[in-house]
Design an enzyme around this catalytic site. Sequence first.
Site, PDB file in Angstrom:
ATOM      1  N   ASP A   1       3.348  -9.087   0.998  1.00 24.34           N
ATOM      2  CA  ASP A   1       4.238  -8.755  -0.121  1.00 24.34           C
ATOM      3  C   ASP A   1       4.943  -9.927  -0.792  1.00 24.34           C
ATOM      4  O   ASP A   1       4.957 -10.038  -2.020  1.00 24.34           O
ATOM      5  CB  ASP A   1       5.321  -7.785   0.358  1.00 24.34           C
ATOM      6  CG  ASP A   1       4.762  -6.429   0.733  1.00 24.34           C
ATOM      7  OD1 ASP A   1       3.575  -6.355   1.069  1.00 24.34           O
ATOM      8  OD2 ASP A   1       5.512  -5.452   0.708  1.00 24.34           O
TER       9      ASP A   1
ATOM     10  N   SER B   1       9.404   0.126   0.225  1.00 20.54           N
ATOM     11  CA  SER B   1       8.000  -0.270   0.275  1.00 20.54           C
ATOM     12  C   SER B   1       7.251   0.388  -0.858  1.00 20.54           C
ATOM     13  O   SER B   1       7.577   1.513  -1.263  1.00 20.54           O
ATOM     14  CB  SER B   1       7.377   0.153   1.613  1.00 20.54           C
ATOM     15  OG  SER B   1       5.965   0.047   1.575  1.00 20.54           O
TER      16      SER B   1
END
Length: 559
Positions: A127, A473
């Site tokens: 990420d 998320s």
Amino acid sequence: MTSTPRKLRSKFEPGTTRWAVRRAQWMAMGLKEEDFDKPKIAIVNSSSKLSVCFQHLDGVAAVVERAIREAGGVPFEIRTATPSDFVTSAGKQGRYLMPTRDLMVNDIEVQVEGAELDGMVLLSSCDKTTPAHLMAAGRLNVPSIIVTCGYQLGDQCGDRHNDIEEVYKSVGALKARKITLKQLTDMTCTAITGPGVCAGLATANSMHCMAEALGMALPGSAPIRAGGEKLNEYAVRAGQAIMELVEKDIRPRQIMTAAAFRNAVRTAVAIGTSVNVPRHLIAAAIESEVDVDVIKEFEAAVEVPQVTQVRPNGPDRIETFDQAGGVSGAMKQIAAVLDTSVLTVTGRTLKDNLEARPAPDESVIKPMSAPFRREPGLAIVRGNLAPQGAVVKLSAVPAHVRLFTAPAVVFEDEALAIAGLENGKVHRNQVVVLRMLGPKGGPGTVFAASFMAALVGAGLGDTVAVVTDGELSGLNSGITIGQVMPEAAEGGPLAAVADGDTIIIDLNRRTIMLDVAQEELQRRLANLPARAATTEKGWLAMYQQLVQPLAKGAVLGAR
């Protein structure tokens, strides 16, 4: 008439101290006399043996290295810190994740600027690596290219497809006693079958797509399967492309323009990217010194429909999106709302790149005239609870939920909220407020995504809303409002919410309101209790002192 070769900053004047000592170092490493006249290229490798996301990057780096050498350059592999959202999130409730993004940026600056290298190939995986690489490219403004290093695949578990998203959600199912520990354990054994980032349009794949949408990654490279031959082919092409970028002196700030960020925003809403994309695009724009208001660009993109339905937005898997044409296929479909005159790392315009790409599979990537949904996949909501905005992934909200009104239940610790699922404090028809979890409040943004996943797994995803200044998320689904700005620790209205207060979320009007009189809200904010100084030491304490507000991308800088 031959053109004069561009002067390389890595080519030092003979006889100077820095020329002599570096020459001695590099001669001892095996460089040849002719290498000193060639472009010196950094291969920024965020390899790590801690996480499956990164385990293949050394192999990708080797492919890029050979390609640079064959194209006439001298590659230098450099390493950086490596955050994994599912491994290095274990310590301090994930507080190290966001701060590591900016740690990487500074790490790259120290090595590339300190050595005065001529260009960068940045190997992006989990990420925070892609945003860090985009930020570093914008800050240093040396010729740069992103290599998106791909997604992992899942497998069957019994009669069902299984991947990391299913594991993530099933923790909540376990707490709700819908599955057994044995079933969850079995799922962990088959969720991941190879290297790469989380399956689905979570933050990693979303940011890979944003790198291409910005023009900083080669067309057709996002999403891409990790460990496959296609990734190796793109790694070779990236090694060749960086040499052309150095030769033509094409720099990131010529590519990451206001128009490019506008294109990225419109692509993000069209495919329904992660809720974390806005903060990362803001940060990349700030580091690139681009005059663009990313939040307002998201608000202006309300007419861009959703042309894909990739998990968690719908049934399609990330590999299906890849095979159907990926982000370049989506950009072909929405080209009418993009500025296709922008420059890209190919040295050509976006228009040229898209014309060279095959037509997408329209069963997976719809045209704008017949989209999956008429509304964007990602949107900004505002109101007295989020005066600077907050982010909602509309594509992952249950279709029947557009107006949600319920009393608040407030937590300042995600673990207590998860415990609330077991002890009954969290139940249907509530708005769970998770606050003091932002960059300043953490310090270091707390990974609040686990609660949302547990909530969905417990079967409450369409009857309980979550409002937070913590980090979510891209795999999260449900009624989730994230990146509330300003965060509670900055004195934002989220800090004034009390248990039992009514919160009204209207997704049709894009509003989020605390149902109290303005005078009462102001009184509460003026009388907020002083918070104890953090007991954190080391990097998190330094981060808290330096981090800017979420509305400024949570970049580091003097206040």
